[in-house]
Design a protein around this motif. Structure first.
Motif, PDB file in Angstrom:
ATOM      1  N   GLU A  40       0.850  -1.188   0.000  1.00 41.43           N
ATOM      2  CA  GLU A  40       0.000   0.000   0.000  1.00 41.43           C
ATOM      3  C   GLU A  40       0.884   1.236   0.000  1.00 41.43           C
ATOM      4  N   LEU A  41       0.637   2.110  -0.945  1.00 39.75           N
ATOM      5  CA  LEU A  41       1.392   3.350  -1.056  1.00 39.75           C
ATOM      6  C   LEU A  41       0.459   4.483  -0.642  1.00 39.75           C
ATOM      7  N   VAL A  42       0.675   5.035   0.531  1.00 38.93           N
ATOM      8  CA  VAL A  42      -0.205   6.071   1.074  1.00 38.93           C
ATOM      9  C   VAL A  42       0.586   7.317   1.420  1.00 38.93           C
ATOM     10  N   ASN A  43      -0.120   8.430   1.511  1.00 39.90           N
ATOM     11  CA  ASN A  43       0.477   9.722   1.867  1.00 39.90           C
ATOM     12  C   ASN A  43       1.654  10.086   0.974  1.00 39.90           C
ATOM     13  N   LEU A  44       1.488   9.856  -0.310  1.00 37.62           N
ATOM     14  CA  LEU A  44       2.565  10.157  -1.249  1.00 37.62           C
ATOM     15  C   LEU A  44       2.602  11.644  -1.569  1.00 37.62           C
ATOM     16  N   THR A  45       3.786  12.143  -1.807  1.00 35.82           N
ATOM     17  CA  THR A  45       3.980  13.523  -2.232  1.00 35.82           C
ATOM     18  C   THR A  45       4.791  13.518  -3.521  1.00 35.82           C
ATOM     19  N   VAL A  46       5.044  14.685  -4.049  1.00 30.57           N
ATOM     20  CA  VAL A  46       5.824  14.814  -5.279  1.00 30.57           C
ATOM     21  C   VAL A  46       7.188  14.134  -5.128  1.00 30.57           C
ATOM     22  N   ARG A  47       7.722  14.131  -3.931  1.00 29.34           N
ATOM     23  CA  ARG A  47       9.014  13.467  -3.662  1.00 29.34           C
ATOM     24  C   ARG A  47       9.009  11.989  -4.007  1.00 29.34           C
ATOM     25  N   HIS A  48       7.829  11.371  -3.975  1.00 27.63           N
ATOM     26  CA  HIS A  48       7.724   9.926  -4.179  1.00 27.63           C
ATOM     27  C   HIS A  48       7.542   9.530  -5.642  1.00 27.63           C
ATOM     28  N   GLN A  49       7.512  10.505  -6.530  1.00 32.34           N
ATOM     29  CA  GLN A  49       7.352  10.185  -7.946  1.00 32.34           C
ATOM     30  C   GLN A  49       8.515   9.319  -8.417  1.00 32.34           C
ATOM     31  N   GLY A  50       8.238   8.464  -9.369  1.00 31.25           N
ATOM     32  CA  GLY A  50       9.308   7.659  -9.934  1.00 31.25           C
ATOM     33  C   GLY A  50       8.809   6.318 -10.415  1.00 31.25           C
ATOM     34  N   ASP A  51       9.747   5.489 -10.822  1.00 32.74           N
ATOM     35  CA  ASP A  51       9.449   4.144 -11.297  1.00 32.74           C
ATOM     36  C   ASP A  51       9.701   3.157 -10.164  1.00 32.74           C
ATOM     37  N   TYR A  52       8.712   2.320  -9.920  1.00 33.39           N
ATOM     38  CA  TYR A  52       8.784   1.320  -8.861  1.00 33.39           C
ATOM     39  C   TYR A  52       8.734  -0.064  -9.477  1.00 33.39           C
ATOM     40  N   ARG A  53       9.446  -0.998  -8.846  1.00 30.78           N
ATOM     41  CA  ARG A  53       9.507  -2.384  -9.322  1.00 30.78           C
ATOM     42  C   ARG A  53       9.465  -3.332  -8.133  1.00 30.78           C
ATOM     43  N   CYS A  54       9.145  -4.568  -8.433  1.00 30.87           N
ATOM     44  CA  CYS A  54       9.166  -5.638  -7.429  1.00 30.87           C
ATOM     45  C   CYS A  54      10.164  -6.702  -7.851  1.00 30.87           C
ATOM     46  N   PHE A  55      10.629  -7.422  -6.857  1.00 32.99           N
ATOM     47  CA  PHE A  55      11.288  -8.691  -7.123  1.00 32.99           C
ATOM     48  C   PHE A  55      10.989  -9.586  -5.937  1.00 32.99           C
ATOM     49  N   TYR A  56      11.212 -10.866  -6.088  1.00 29.85           N
ATOM     50  CA  TYR A  56      10.942 -11.794  -4.995  1.00 29.85           C
ATOM     51  C   TYR A  56      12.112 -12.748  -4.820  1.00 29.85           C
ATOM     52  N   LYS A  57      12.180 -13.286  -3.619  1.00 27.72           N
ATOM     53  CA  LYS A  57      13.165 -14.325  -3.312  1.00 27.72           C
ATOM     54  C   LYS A  57      12.395 -15.583  -2.961  1.00 27.72           C
ATOM     55  N   ARG A  58      12.891 -16.686  -3.436  1.00 27.27           N
ATOM     56  CA  ARG A  58      12.276 -17.972  -3.098  1.00 27.27           C
ATOM     57  C   ARG A  58      13.364 -19.006  -2.871  1.00 27.27           C
ATOM     58  N   LYS A  59      13.021 -19.978  -2.072  1.00 25.70           N
ATOM     59  CA  LYS A  59      13.988 -21.020  -1.770  1.00 25.70           C
ATOM     60  C   LYS A  59      13.874 -22.129  -2.810  1.00 25.70           C
ATOM     61  N   GLU A  60      15.024 -22.482  -3.363  1.00 22.66           N
ATOM     62  CA  GLU A  60      15.068 -23.540  -4.363  1.00 22.66           C
ATOM     63  C   GLU A  60      16.281 -24.408  -4.077  1.00 22.66           C
ATOM     64  N   SER A  61      16.054 -25.691  -3.838  1.00 23.43           N
ATOM     65  CA  SER A  61      17.137 -26.635  -3.521  1.00 23.43           C
ATOM     66  C   SER A  61      17.982 -26.146  -2.349  1.00 23.43           C
ATOM     67  N   GLY A  62      17.320 -25.556  -1.356  1.00 27.95           N
ATOM     68  CA  GLY A  62      18.019 -25.118  -0.149  1.00 27.95           C
ATOM     69  C   GLY A  62      18.702 -23.758  -0.259  1.00 27.95           C
ATOM     70  N   PHE A  63      18.608 -23.099  -1.413  1.00 25.45           N
ATOM     71  CA  PHE A  63      19.249 -21.792  -1.606  1.00 25.45           C
ATOM     72  C   PHE A  63      18.199 -20.743  -1.964  1.00 25.45           C
ATOM     73  N   TRP A  64      18.422 -19.522  -1.497  1.00 24.44           N
ATOM     74  CA  TRP A  64      17.531 -18.418  -1.844  1.00 24.44           C
ATOM     75  C   TRP A  64      17.940 -17.857  -3.203  1.00 24.44           C
ATOM     76  N   LYS A  65      16.950 -17.718  -4.077  1.00 24.58           N
ATOM     77  CA  LYS A  65      17.201 -17.176  -5.416  1.00 24.58           C
ATOM     78  C   LYS A  65      16.351 -15.926  -5.617  1.00 24.58           C
ATOM     79  N   ASP A  66      16.966 -14.901  -6.240  1.00 24.83           N
ATOM     80  CA  ASP A  66      16.256 -13.661  -6.552  1.00 24.83           C
ATOM     81  C   ASP A  66      15.657 -13.740  -7.944  1.00 24.83           C
ATOM     82  N   SER A  67      14.457 -13.190  -8.082  1.00 24.32           N
ATOM     83  CA  SER A  67      13.855 -13.064  -9.412  1.00 24.32           C
ATOM     84  C   SER A  67      14.449 -11.843 -10.114  1.00 24.32           C
ATOM     85  N   ARG A  68      14.119 -11.688 -11.367  1.00 23.60           N
ATOM     86  CA  ARG A  68      14.457 -10.449 -12.072  1.00 23.60           C
ATOM     87  C   ARG A  68      13.537  -9.350 -11.556  1.00 23.60           C
ATOM     88  N   LEU A  69      13.930  -8.110 -11.770  1.00 20.12           N
ATOM     89  CA  LEU A  69      13.049  -6.991 -11.433  1.00 20.12           C
ATOM     90  C   LEU A  69      11.847  -6.995 -12.367  1.00 20.12           C
TER      91      LEU A  69
END
Length: 104
Positions: A40-69
């Motif tokens: 949830e993105l609340v109380n945003l001002t002009v300062r918060h403008q920009g491009d936002y992205r997500c990525f996730y980490k998941r466990k695979e074969s006992g190791f944490w792997k990052d997704s692409r952005l």
């Protein structure tokens, strides 16, 4: 803002990042049956403008792997009070014409 993994990658940790910053803004961990995190993105001002992205980490074969952005989502803040202060009569008339054009 929602971030989602492929359905088979449930139980991940999601991170929200803003382009141009080195640290993540928020983190959400979802239970093993879920594949979506909501930020949830609340109380945003002009300062918060920009491009936002997500990525996730998941466990695979006992190791944490990052997704692409993810594909970026651009957040633009429109402050009507600033606009009214800086525009003269001609500027306000042109702004009204543009608004009518795009709403038609």
């Amino acid at each position: 803002m929602e971030c989602r993994t492929p359905a088979s990658y449930t139980g991940s940790t999601f991170y929200l990042v803003r382009d141009g910053t080195s640290a993540y803004i928020a983190q959400r961990t979802v239970v093993s049956r879920e594949d979506t995190a909501t930020f949830e993105l609340v109380n945003l001002t002009v300062r918060h403008q920009g491009d936002y992205r997500c990525f996730y980490k998941r466990k695979e074969s006992g190791f944490w792997k990052d997704s692409r952005l993810s594909t970026p989502v651009r957040i633009t803040i429109h402050d009507q009070s600033l606009e009214n202060q800086s525009l003269g009569a001609a500027g306000k008339e042109n702004m009204s014409k543009c608004k009518d054009y795009f709403e038609a």
